[in-house]
Design a protein around this motif. Structure first.
Motif, PDB file in Angstrom:
ATOM      1  N   THR A  48      14.624   1.860   4.117  1.00  0.00           N
ATOM      2  CA  THR A  48      15.690   1.047   3.551  1.00  0.00           C
ATOM      3  C   THR A  48      15.426   0.905   2.052  1.00  0.00           C
ATOM      4  N   CYS A  49      16.212   0.095   1.376  1.00  0.00           N
ATOM      5  CA  CYS A  49      16.051  -0.101  -0.063  1.00  0.00           C
ATOM      6  C   CYS A  49      15.937  -1.577  -0.391  1.00  0.00           C
ATOM      7  N   LYS A  50      15.303  -1.825  -1.516  1.00  0.00           N
ATOM      8  CA  LYS A  50      15.194  -3.185  -2.031  1.00  0.00           C
ATOM      9  C   LYS A  50      16.594  -3.778  -2.208  1.00  0.00           C
ATOM     10  N   GLY A  51      16.780  -4.964  -1.644  1.00  0.00           N
ATOM     11  CA  GLY A  51      18.051  -5.654  -1.801  1.00  0.00           C
ATOM     12  C   GLY A  51      19.147  -5.246  -0.848  1.00  0.00           C
ATOM     13  N   THR A  52      18.859  -4.313   0.083  1.00  0.00           N
ATOM     14  CA  THR A  52      19.875  -3.844   1.032  1.00  0.00           C
ATOM     15  C   THR A  52      19.616  -4.443   2.418  1.00  0.00           C
ATOM     16  N   MET A 109       0.843  -1.196   0.000  1.00  0.00           N
ATOM     17  CA  MET A 109       0.000   0.000   0.000  1.00  0.00           C
ATOM     18  C   MET A 109       0.878   1.246   0.000  1.00  0.00           C
ATOM     19  N   ALA A 110       0.634   2.146  -0.918  1.00  0.00           N
ATOM     20  CA  ALA A 110       1.445   3.356  -1.017  1.00  0.00           C
ATOM     21  C   ALA A 110       1.076   4.329   0.098  1.00  0.00           C
ATOM     22  N   PRO A 111       2.076   5.025   0.674  1.00  0.00           N
ATOM     23  CA  PRO A 111       1.771   5.998   1.733  1.00  0.00           C
ATOM     24  C   PRO A 111       1.056   7.217   1.159  1.00  0.00           C
ATOM     25  N   ILE A 112       0.221   7.833   1.982  1.00  0.00           N
ATOM     26  CA  ILE A 112      -0.504   9.037   1.592  1.00  0.00           C
ATOM     27  C   ILE A 112      -0.326  10.103   2.662  1.00  0.00           C
ATOM     28  N   VAL A 113      -0.640  11.345   2.308  1.00  0.00           N
ATOM     29  CA  VAL A 113      -0.679  12.436   3.273  1.00  0.00           C
ATOM     30  C   VAL A 113      -2.070  13.041   3.189  1.00  0.00           C
ATOM     31  N   VAL A 114      -2.631  13.430   4.335  1.00  0.00           N
ATOM     32  CA  VAL A 114      -4.004  13.927   4.392  1.00  0.00           C
ATOM     33  C   VAL A 114      -4.030  15.311   5.029  1.00  0.00           C
ATOM     34  N   TYR A 115      -4.768  16.215   4.402  1.00  0.00           N
ATOM     35  CA  TYR A 115      -4.997  17.553   4.948  1.00  0.00           C
ATOM     36  C   TYR A 115      -6.496  17.820   4.947  1.00  0.00           C
ATOM     37  N   GLY A 174       1.023  -1.864  31.435  1.00  0.00           N
ATOM     38  CA  GLY A 174       0.432  -3.021  30.799  1.00  0.00           C
ATOM     39  C   GLY A 174       0.895  -3.163  29.368  1.00  0.00           C
ATOM     40  N   GLU A 175       0.116  -3.882  28.596  1.00  0.00           N
ATOM     41  CA  GLU A 175       0.503  -4.213  27.228  1.00  0.00           C
ATOM     42  C   GLU A 175       0.382  -3.004  26.314  1.00  0.00           C
ATOM     43  N   GLN A 176       1.429  -2.772  25.518  1.00  0.00           N
ATOM     44  CA  GLN A 176       1.441  -1.696  24.532  1.00  0.00           C
ATOM     45  C   GLN A 176       1.685  -2.264  23.150  1.00  0.00           C
ATOM     46  N   PHE A 177       0.989  -1.695  22.162  1.00  0.00           N
ATOM     47  CA  PHE A 177       1.189  -2.068  20.767  1.00  0.00           C
ATOM     48  C   PHE A 177       1.868  -0.895  20.067  1.00  0.00           C
ATOM     49  N   ILE A 178       3.092  -1.122  19.615  1.00  0.00           N
ATOM     50  CA  ILE A 178       3.858  -0.066  18.944  1.00  0.00           C
ATOM     51  C   ILE A 178       3.893  -0.391  17.468  1.00  0.00           C
ATOM     52  N   ASN A 179       3.305   0.504  16.676  1.00  0.00           N
ATOM     53  CA  ASN A 179       3.122   0.279  15.248  1.00  0.00           C
ATOM     54  C   ASN A 179       4.174   1.029  14.446  1.00  0.00           C
ATOM     55  N   TYR A 180       4.618   0.432  13.332  1.00  0.00           N
ATOM     56  CA  TYR A 180       5.672   1.064  12.546  1.00  0.00           C
ATOM     57  C   TYR A 180       5.531   0.663  11.085  1.00  0.00           C
ATOM     58  N   ASP A 181       5.707   1.648  10.203  1.00  0.00           N
ATOM     59  CA  ASP A 181       5.709   1.391   8.764  1.00  0.00           C
ATOM     60  C   ASP A 181       7.137   1.501   8.236  1.00  0.00           C
ATOM     61  N   ILE A 182       7.635   0.428   7.645  1.00  0.00           N
ATOM     62  CA  ILE A 182       8.959   0.440   7.026  1.00  0.00           C
ATOM     63  C   ILE A 182       8.796   0.822   5.563  1.00  0.00           C
ATOM     64  N   GLU A 183       9.410   1.920   5.174  1.00  0.00           N
ATOM     65  CA  GLU A 183       9.356   2.345   3.775  1.00  0.00           C
ATOM     66  C   GLU A 183      10.566   1.776   3.042  1.00  0.00           C
ATOM     67  N   ALA A 215      10.083  -2.909  -3.428  1.00  0.00           N
ATOM     68  CA  ALA A 215       9.820  -1.600  -2.816  1.00  0.00           C
ATOM     69  C   ALA A 215       8.369  -1.543  -2.346  1.00  0.00           C
ATOM     70  N   GLY A 216       8.112  -0.668  -1.365  1.00  0.00           N
ATOM     71  CA  GLY A 216       6.752  -0.525  -0.848  1.00  0.00           C
ATOM     72  C   GLY A 216       6.755  -0.055   0.589  1.00  0.00           C
ATOM     73  N   LEU A 217       5.582  -0.123   1.209  1.00  0.00           N
ATOM     74  CA  LEU A 217       5.412   0.256   2.608  1.00  0.00           C
ATOM     75  C   LEU A 217       4.933  -0.968   3.360  1.00  0.00           C
ATOM     76  N   TYR A 218       5.689  -1.383   4.376  1.00  0.00           N
ATOM     77  CA  TYR A 218       5.397  -2.619   5.086  1.00  0.00           C
ATOM     78  C   TYR A 218       5.202  -2.331   6.575  1.00  0.00           C
ATOM     79  N   ASN A 219       4.092  -2.811   7.102  1.00  0.00           N
ATOM     80  CA  ASN A 219       3.731  -2.532   8.486  1.00  0.00           C
ATOM     81  C   ASN A 219       4.167  -3.673   9.403  1.00  0.00           C
ATOM     82  N   ILE A 220       4.735  -3.298  10.561  1.00  0.00           N
ATOM     83  CA  ILE A 220       5.064  -4.273  11.591  1.00  0.00           C
ATOM     84  C   ILE A 220       4.593  -3.739  12.941  1.00  0.00           C
TER      85      ILE A 220
END
Length: 567
Positions: free
Chosen positions: A360-364, A1-7, A453-462, A434-439
């Motif tokens: 990061t980059c593809k293949g790196t 999924m491609a990243p977007i910006v919202v205004y 208590g339990e925390q969920f930390i979200n991150y998108d790797i571009e 290439a892409g945007l990958y969520n972990i």
């Protein structure tokens, strides 16, 4: 999924306002709101003029605690509100300035703290609040607030293009915050703010937190009758220098009657040469901000007749805000920001990187780590089934439930007295596309605060496409002296290093795209090159064979020697 910006942009007759809309994964649990002094109370020019804020739940069963400030003073009792469904909104309005009011997400006894979004401003007002001229226009103020964990230590206030005046406010997150600006020093406590203007403190001006306690800075435009040119009241919550960006797309709009469109950019002097607007150098010139090492740009966009998309990029991080003025009308907003909790974050680390950048980059190959302001009792990585990342690493948890030992302890950049704990995955990872990958990372926080208590930390790797490289050879074709090799790369990133190989056992490294090589013998030669970008992305190896011929040899003989004598 491609990243977007919202205004968001609202507009009507002489009423206009805009804001960046933050993604839910950067929202948090604590906010201090920014508004302004109300010019009058109650009905004004057939409008209800109120200072206001809104809180939006992102999850079901959200509970919030609210501590009000009115005209800078704590007011009333602390109270709590339940937001039962995701998307539920709590709105508060008042005749007085609500700046510094605190909103906290808290547990409800069953559920842990949930992330919320907060918007603040005014339904309508004059700026300054003393303006009472007949027919003076009003305008709303509207901004999404940044969570307190993303506030910074250093800010720059730059003038609106075409205006003589501006107001700014500095707000403290913690007690005993010491602020420096224009050779002046102020001390503020939590939720308190200091206000100044460009007449008393000429712009541009740098604002710093001297004792490393985070602050927020807000800039305001005046009612049209109080300043030169067209325009109306506006509020823009500025971004800290620590929350800079390298690439963003923004919008400019003529709606409803905007005729003067502008973008202000603040950047390190070393990044000016690489800054581009829609792929080209800006038309205006950068102005240095004293001896701070930073400069600012005021770029005007004439003849905007429909919504205009503008892409800004630089090898160096920058901050920016967009704004437009019309007859008794204005809008303005922060042009994107790297909203990062400076004490809690996931990091992509590339051994070849020259700068820290969350991509990061593809293949790196790269490594993953998480930094926390506490030692968790449990830590679990969730790769969301990504084929390149493979199976989730085993959960980390001590049998006795004791806190986990970190791989490294570092100091917080915003509080040098605070220890941060780094937990690393030792295996390198590589993406093939290439892409945007969520972990996600799930951690258990044992510290005794209201949100333990339990925390969920979200991150998108571009993941970017890898750079490509080739080279040309500047040579006469003979083995005579140094031969020049000139590399050419195709990438949007800054290339910081070239790896040249002319011999299987020798690797030459250059920081420019040109190198020379002298060969001891003629014959068939092989040259290879790789390019490395500043975020550590490696190009595939480019190889070229070429032949060096031996230098020609010369000789001569005398066929019929004779002597000619001239008398």
């Amino acid at each position: 999924m491609a990243p977007i910006v919202v205004y968001a942009h609202m507009y009507a007759g002489t009423r206009s306002a805009a804001s960046i809309i933050l993604p839910t994964n950067v929202l948090d649990k604590r906010y201090l709101v920014s508004t302004y002094k109300q010019a009058t109370n109650g009905i004004v020019e057939n409008e209800e003029a109120k200072s206001q804020f809104s809180v939006i739940a992102t999850e079901d069963n959200t509970k919030i605690r609210i501590t009000l400030r009115k005209n800078g003073v704590l007011s009333g009792s602390i109270y709590e509100v339940a937001l039962l469904k995701s998307g539920d909104i709590y709105q508060y309005q008042d005749d007085q300035d609500l700046t510094g009011s605190e909103i906290e997400s808290i547990p409800d006894g069953v559920n842990q703290c949930k992330r919320v979004a907060v918007f603040s401003g005014s339904s309508a007002l004059h700026i300054p609040d003393t303006e009472t001229a007949t027919g003076t226009s009003l305008d709303p103020l509207y901004q999404e607030c940044y969570p307190t964990n993303s506030w910074g230590l250093n800010y720059f206030i730059t003038p609106f293009r075409g205006k003589d005046k501006a107001i700014f406010r500095i707000m403290a997150q913690q007690d005993g915050t010491t602020i420096a600006y224009n050779n002046k020093v102020k001390t503020l406590n939590k939720g308190e703010f200091f206000e100044s203007n460009s007449l008393d403190d000429p712009l541009p001006v740098q604002i710093q937190s001297l004792n490393k306690k985070p602050i927020a800075v807000t800039q305001f435009a005046y009612t049209q009758i109080q300043d030169q040119g067209v325009g109306d009241p506006e509020m823009i919550i500025l971004n800290a220098s620590e929350q800079n960006i390298k690439d963003v797309t923004v919008f400019l709009s003529p709606k409803k009657a905007i005729i003067d469109q502008n973008i202000n950019v603040i950047i390190k002097n070393t990044g000016i040469s690489s800054f581009k607007i829609n792929g080209s150098l800006p038309k205006a010139s950068f102005n240095q901000i004293g001896n701070t090492g930073y400069s600012y740009l005021q770029e005007n966009f004439p003849n905007v007749t429909s919504i205009l998309s503008v892409k800004m990029s630089s090898y160096s991080g920058f901050n920016a805000f967009c704004y437009g003025f019309g007859e008794n009308e204005s809008y303005g907003y922060s042009a994107g920001t790297n909203v990062k909790d400076l004490n809690q974050f996931i990091e992509v680390k590339n051994p070849n990187a020259a700068v820290k950048f969350p991509a990061t980059c593809k293949g790196t190959p790269f490594n993953l780590s998480i930094t926390l302001p506490y030692k968790p009792t449990k830590l679990q990585w969730d790769f969301k089934g990504n084929a390149d990342l493979g199976a989730n690493p085993p959960a980390l948890q001590n049998p006795d439930g004791s806190p986990l030992k970190p791989a490294e302890i570092i100091k917080s950049v915003i509080d040098p007295t605070m220890d941060l704990y780094v937990y690393k995955l030792t295996s390198p990872y590589t993406f093939t596309q290439a892409g945007l990958y969520n972990i996600n990372v799930i951690v258990v926080n044992p510290t005794s605060n209201n949100c333990n208590g339990e925390q969920f930390i979200n991150y998108d790797i571009e993941v970017f496409d890898a750079p490509s490289v080739d080279f040309t050879i500047d040579s006469v074709g003979c083995n005579y002296g140094p031969i020049k090799f000139i590399a050419k790369t195709i990438t949007d990133q800054k290339v910081v290093k070239y790896l040249w190989n002319f011999d299987a056992s020798v690797l030459d490294t250059t920081t420019t795209n040109i190198t020379t090589k002298t060969f001891p013998t003629a014959g068939l030669k092989v040259a290879r090159v790789q390019a490395i970008t500043e975020i550590g992305c490696l190009s595939p190896v480019f190889k070229k064979d070429y032949e060096l011929f031996p230098l020609p040899t010369g000789d001569f003989t005398i066929d019929k020697p004779f002597v000619r004598v001239i008398l």
